[in-house]
Design a protein around this motif. Structure first.
Motif, PDB file in Angstrom:
ATOM      1  N   SER A  95      11.388  -7.295  25.790  1.00  0.00           N
ATOM      2  CA  SER A  95      11.714  -8.465  24.963  1.00  0.00           C
ATOM      3  C   SER A  95      10.635  -9.530  25.051  1.00  0.00           C
ATOM      4  CB  SER A  95      13.052  -9.050  25.408  1.00  0.00           C
ATOM      5  OG  SER A  95      12.951  -9.484  26.758  1.00  0.00           O
ATOM      6  N   ARG A  96       9.624  -9.307  25.904  1.00  0.00           N
ATOM      7  CA  ARG A  96       8.602 -10.331  26.104  1.00  0.00           C
ATOM      8  C   ARG A  96       7.238  -9.946  25.545  1.00  0.00           C
ATOM      9  NH1 ARG A  96       7.762 -12.343  31.811  1.00  0.00           N
ATOM     10  NH2 ARG A  96       7.179 -10.167  32.146  1.00  0.00           N
ATOM     11  N   VAL A 138      15.959 -18.043  22.325  1.00  0.00           N
ATOM     12  CA  VAL A 138      16.010 -16.731  21.678  1.00  0.00           C
ATOM     13  C   VAL A 138      15.503 -15.706  22.690  1.00  0.00           C
ATOM     14  CG1 VAL A 138      15.008 -15.299  19.852  1.00  0.00           C
ATOM     15  CG2 VAL A 138      15.687 -17.663  19.367  1.00  0.00           C
ATOM     16  N   ASP A 145      11.988 -12.170  17.690  1.00  0.00           N
ATOM     17  CA  ASP A 145      12.792 -12.947  16.759  1.00  0.00           C
ATOM     18  C   ASP A 145      12.257 -14.363  16.534  1.00  0.00           C
ATOM     19  OD1 ASP A 145      14.412 -10.726  16.488  1.00  0.00           O
ATOM     20  OD2 ASP A 145      15.645 -11.319  18.208  1.00  0.00           O
ATOM     21  N   VAL A 146      11.116 -14.696  17.122  1.00  0.00           N
ATOM     22  CA  VAL A 146      10.501 -16.012  16.834  1.00  0.00           C
ATOM     23  C   VAL A 146       9.204 -15.855  16.038  1.00  0.00           C
ATOM     24  CG1 VAL A 146      11.542 -17.193  18.807  1.00  0.00           C
ATOM     25  CG2 VAL A 146       9.287 -16.110  19.048  1.00  0.00           C
ATOM     26  N   SER A 155      10.239 -18.863  22.419  1.00  0.00           N
ATOM     27  CA  SER A 155      11.421 -18.170  22.898  1.00  0.00           C
ATOM     28  C   SER A 155      12.109 -18.989  23.999  1.00  0.00           C
ATOM     29  CB  SER A 155      10.986 -16.797  23.393  1.00  0.00           C
ATOM     30  OG  SER A 155      11.939 -16.214  24.224  1.00  0.00           O
ATOM     31  N   TYR A 156      11.299 -19.555  24.893  1.00  0.00           N
ATOM     32  CA  TYR A 156      11.850 -20.392  25.977  1.00  0.00           C
ATOM     33  C   TYR A 156      12.481 -21.665  25.425  1.00  0.00           C
ATOM     34  CZ  TYR A 156      12.027 -22.860  30.473  1.00  0.00           C
ATOM     35  OH  TYR A 156      12.454 -23.549  31.590  1.00  0.00           O
ATOM     36  N   ASN A 180      14.539 -12.614  22.657  1.00  0.00           N
ATOM     37  CA  ASN A 180      13.498 -11.637  22.347  1.00  0.00           C
ATOM     38  C   ASN A 180      12.406 -12.272  21.494  1.00  0.00           C
ATOM     39  OD1 ASN A 180      12.021  -9.360  21.388  1.00  0.00           O
ATOM     40  ND2 ASN A 180      13.807  -8.069  21.813  1.00  0.00           N
ATOM     41  N   VAL A 181      11.144 -12.168  21.973  1.00  0.00           N
ATOM     42  CA  VAL A 181      10.037 -12.772  21.212  1.00  0.00           C
ATOM     43  C   VAL A 181       9.918 -12.200  19.809  1.00  0.00           C
ATOM     44  CG1 VAL A 181       8.551 -13.552  23.105  1.00  0.00           C
ATOM     45  CG2 VAL A 181       8.376 -11.203  22.302  1.00  0.00           C
ATOM     46  N   THR A 232      13.726 -22.224  22.389  1.00  0.00           N
ATOM     47  CA  THR A 232      14.867 -22.037  21.497  1.00  0.00           C
ATOM     48  C   THR A 232      15.990 -21.239  22.141  1.00  0.00           C
ATOM     49  OG1 THR A 232      13.847 -20.032  20.611  1.00  0.00           O
ATOM     50  CG2 THR A 232      13.417 -22.093  19.434  1.00  0.00           C
ATOM     51  N   ASP A 235       4.373 -17.437  21.459  1.00  0.00           N
ATOM     52  CA  ASP A 235       5.658 -16.859  21.058  1.00  0.00           C
ATOM     53  C   ASP A 235       6.660 -16.942  22.211  1.00  0.00           C
ATOM     54  OD1 ASP A 235       4.402 -15.773  18.533  1.00  0.00           O
ATOM     55  OD2 ASP A 235       3.267 -14.710  20.057  1.00  0.00           O
ATOM     56  N   ARG A 236       6.164 -16.670  23.410  1.00  0.00           N
ATOM     57  CA  ARG A 236       7.015 -16.750  24.581  1.00  0.00           C
ATOM     58  C   ARG A 236       7.512 -18.180  24.804  1.00  0.00           C
ATOM     59  NH1 ARG A 236       4.770 -13.451  29.792  1.00  0.00           N
ATOM     60  NH2 ARG A 236       4.664 -11.642  28.389  1.00  0.00           N
TER      61      ARG A 236
END
Lengths: 480, 480
Positions: free
Chosen positions: B219-220, B462, B467-468, B457-458, B464-465, B460, B453-454
């Motif tokens: 997911s990262r 979310v 999804d951003v 993700s942090y 799994n990256v 929001t 992206d990570r």
């Protein structure tokens, strides 16, 4: 861009050599005009170490100056600086062997500097060009934020090749099988993906790297270049798209004029007394023409808009001037574009070159996704598209309304001899996903793409786009 | 993100279907709370067309509303809106067949939405995530402009593979010979090129696409991702680099809190009464933890800084908690990083997770370009580097001071078993150009790289990256 004058006692100056990185500690003094170099500088064998200052003094009481000494020139010809640093302490942070330092203390051609792209930005002009590039990015970001456009990151690795035209680079992994199952390419345009995003986010833009594997060896082409692309949603009139392009470029040029890089390029060109630097400035476009460009970009006047058909009518009486005959149905040649830009774009009243929009080209010579014009001329079917032309360079940007109706888009694909994907294959390696965008709620929309490097070349008068990017990539050249 | 309530007379409403793009003309009315849907909406078979508005009303007298109707939900459970549009005219700009529209009127898993990445941004949460991404780009551009960092475009196609670690994608053209003479790769990090630019321009940064051909399905990780990289020139103390990282992230988080996307994500999560949307929000990290993250990012406190050696000492007494034993000389495992981030980063006073810096790792497990520490611990040689760790995610950023002395850098290359290029080969397909940077005036410098992206993700929550980012690329997946 300007050199800083530092007065260093002989006993401290021994290791300050061309190319070295030094920290000088001292006190700023305002110096009156003096063509006689201070004694401490004479002690370096008649050479003045001119520092290309990596950090700018941010207040008048700056007492520590860090600099990379990137070039050294004979002092006698230099303009007096308004302040000098009386140095009490010298620290060599990175030494330099002047015998081998590739940036010589004399004029070097742009071509020779390109061979050392990792060191080239150390020269004052090249450093200033990259700072101007940075300023432009910041200003564009601000412009689109204020216009409520969403900045996006469309993909670099893609399945499709936008216009079927560009030769795309292929992306491979080390493994024996295809990493992504199907062959993938480096993007040749973000437009199709921007259309998907515009449907969801409203107006969108991007400044993304774009790639073409063309072997053309010209001053206007790179294999890796930056495209500024914008897509407007819920737009029915192409004038709105052209308005945006003009508003954006005018805002950018006005903004740059308020920032130091563009100011320095203009002023220093006039007052530089360093012979090597004066020669380097000679490589750029004539200052008078440059001013005509900037006046045109920032003009409050609406830039001229003529149709392709009108353009052909303007070109035909002077057909003898061109190598290629201007004929309705054929593309405009570079020579035609330049003539039109100079002829139509020149504004006598303000002595300015206004960029011009040429619109409604014949459908057959334009991309499949463009919207048919509602009232085409008798000569044949045209599409709602535009090219933005400027003198000397030709095409700076191109845009269009997009065909937003599914059936008509499928017709266009057939007309251009392209395969029409079925809905069943929508997620496979074809254009099915792009047709999908028309299946469920596609509003009228349009946008444009602009070559960012070419724009910087136009703004700065640097004749070759290879000199406005830090590490140019083109056929057979990819140094560093 | 919020739906707009429009009251449409039955006679006008027939073609307003889920997914359609419509223009509604009418008058805004402030509506008092009412759970009873207006009659005109009942006429659509008990469904209310909720518009994801593509353009926001910019003043109270807006009378024309353009919208893409991207989803339709049962009205009964919806929160009362504060205003409604009483519609007098309906124009269908892009029709939609609700029978085939892939975005269903019910909860869809993130995995299923990833299969339709060209339509996914139409859902309110995904649209808001991309608007937040845009806001973040604008804020970072502003931050670095104010800090006088130059934004740069380091190359995407490169000769070298930054750390010898990542599996790089190869770039090929269609021709039979190598387009660039030698094999070339997609960049795995812009750092080395940023170092060249920092020597000339002072402090520099970039937000660039970066590529790794890793087959890891986590997911990262993405095969195409955005790295935010900054390089500071004339910096001798790594604390300054860490200060910059904290200042940047604090400025970004504070800025986002003032803009609509982040505000909407937070508020709408609390007040959404749409069951499908509530389920979609359930996929995100718990709101309480999310608030702890944001409080930590915007905290005025200095984020904790511990050395790797101290970290090992913290981990060893609780070694039984981990699958991998914490041993000096080995890398920190993800489980170690998460423990440290939660243990050291948690600030009881403010109930916040402060990101933590772990510094001075053993030289052997870090990259060759890192500067040796001046006072290493008895266990062995370390380098001046840091990892920025956060709970749940682990490493968010990594940075270091760079070895700026030629002889020592060559030693480091040998220590890591890498070839030391000779000066003669400087412009060929090896690291010669990078060593060149040390030959002529290399000041002490350092910087960091952060997975953009990570980070989103942090911010929001979310998980799994994939999804951003708008169009995720990873092993075996490159849709559209």
């Amino acid at each position: 861009m300007r050199p800083v004058q530092a007065v260093v006692d002989k006993s401290l100056a021994a290791d300050i050599r061309p190319g070295a990185a030094v920290r000088l500690t001292g006190v700023w003094h305002s110096s009156s005009s003096s063509s006689k170099p201070p004694p401490s500088v004479e002690s370096q064998g008649g050479k003045l170490a001119r520092s290309s200052v990596a950090g700018q003094p941010n207040s008048s009481d700056v007492h520590e100056q860090e600099a990379a000494v990137h070039s050294a020139g004979a002092d006698q010809g230099l303009a007096p600086t308004t302040a000098e640093l009386r140095v009490s302490e010298v620290e060599i942070l990175g030494s330099s062997d002047p015998q081998t330092y590739p940036i010589q203390n004399k004029y070097q051609t742009p071509e020779s500097l390109r061979a050392i792209s990792h060191l080239r930005p150390r020269t004052p002009i090249n450093s200033t060009l990259l700072r101007l590039r940075s300023d432009a990015m910041a200003l564009l970001s601000q412009f689109f934020f204020q216009e409520r456009f969403q900045q996006t990151h469309p993909p670099i690795i893609t399945s499709s090749d936008c216009e079927g035209a560009g030769e795309a680079f292929t992306v491979k992994s080390g493994g024996t099988t295809e990493f992504f199952r199907d062959p993938k390419y480096l993007t040749v345009s973000s437009q199709l993906h921007l259309e998907a995003l515009a449907q969801a986010l409203g107006n969108v833009w991007t400044l993304s790297p774009t790639f073409r594997a063309e072997q053309s060896d010209t001053s206007r082409h790179l294999s890796e270049f930056y495209m500024l692309e914008a897509e407007m949603s819920f737009v029915q009139d192409m004038d709105e798209v052209m308005d945006l392009a003009q508003r954006m470029l005018a805002s950018l040029a006005s903004g740059l004029k308020r920032l130091s890089a563009a100011q320095e390029l203009e002023k220093h060109r006039l007052d530089s007394r360093d012979p090597a630097e004066r020669l380097a400035f000679e490589d750029l476009v004539d200052p008078k023409e440059l001013q005509q460009r900037w006046r045109g970009l920032t003009s409050p006047k609406r830039w001229p808009r003529v149709t392709y058909t009108e353009a052909i009518e303007i070109l035909q009486p002077v057909a003898h001037m061109f190598e290629h005959k201007p004929v309705w149905g054929s593309g405009l040649q570079s020579e035609h574009e330049k003539y039109l830009a100079e002829k139509i774009g020149y504004d006598e009243e303000t002595d300015a070159f206004l960029p011009i929009f040429v619109t409604q080209y014949p459908q057959e010579i334009k991309a499949f996704y463009m919207l048919q014009s509602e009232s085409p001329p008798p000569q044949g079917q045209t599409v709602d598209c535009f090219d933005l032309l400027v003198p000397n360079l030709g095409e700076l940007a191109g845009g269009s309304m997009r065909e937003h109706r599914l059936a008509q888009l499928e017709d266009n694909l057939r007309l251009h001899g392209l395969e029409v994907p079925t809905q069943r294959k929508a997620r496979s390696n074809d254009m099915g996903w792009y047709l999908d965008l028309r299946r469920w709620g596609c509003p009228p929309h349009g946008g444009f793409g602009l070559g960012f490097d070419r724009l910087l070349s136009y703004l700065t008068g640097v004749p070759n786009v290879r000199d406005v990017v830090p590490f140019p990539r083109h056929f057979e050249r990819c140094d560093c």
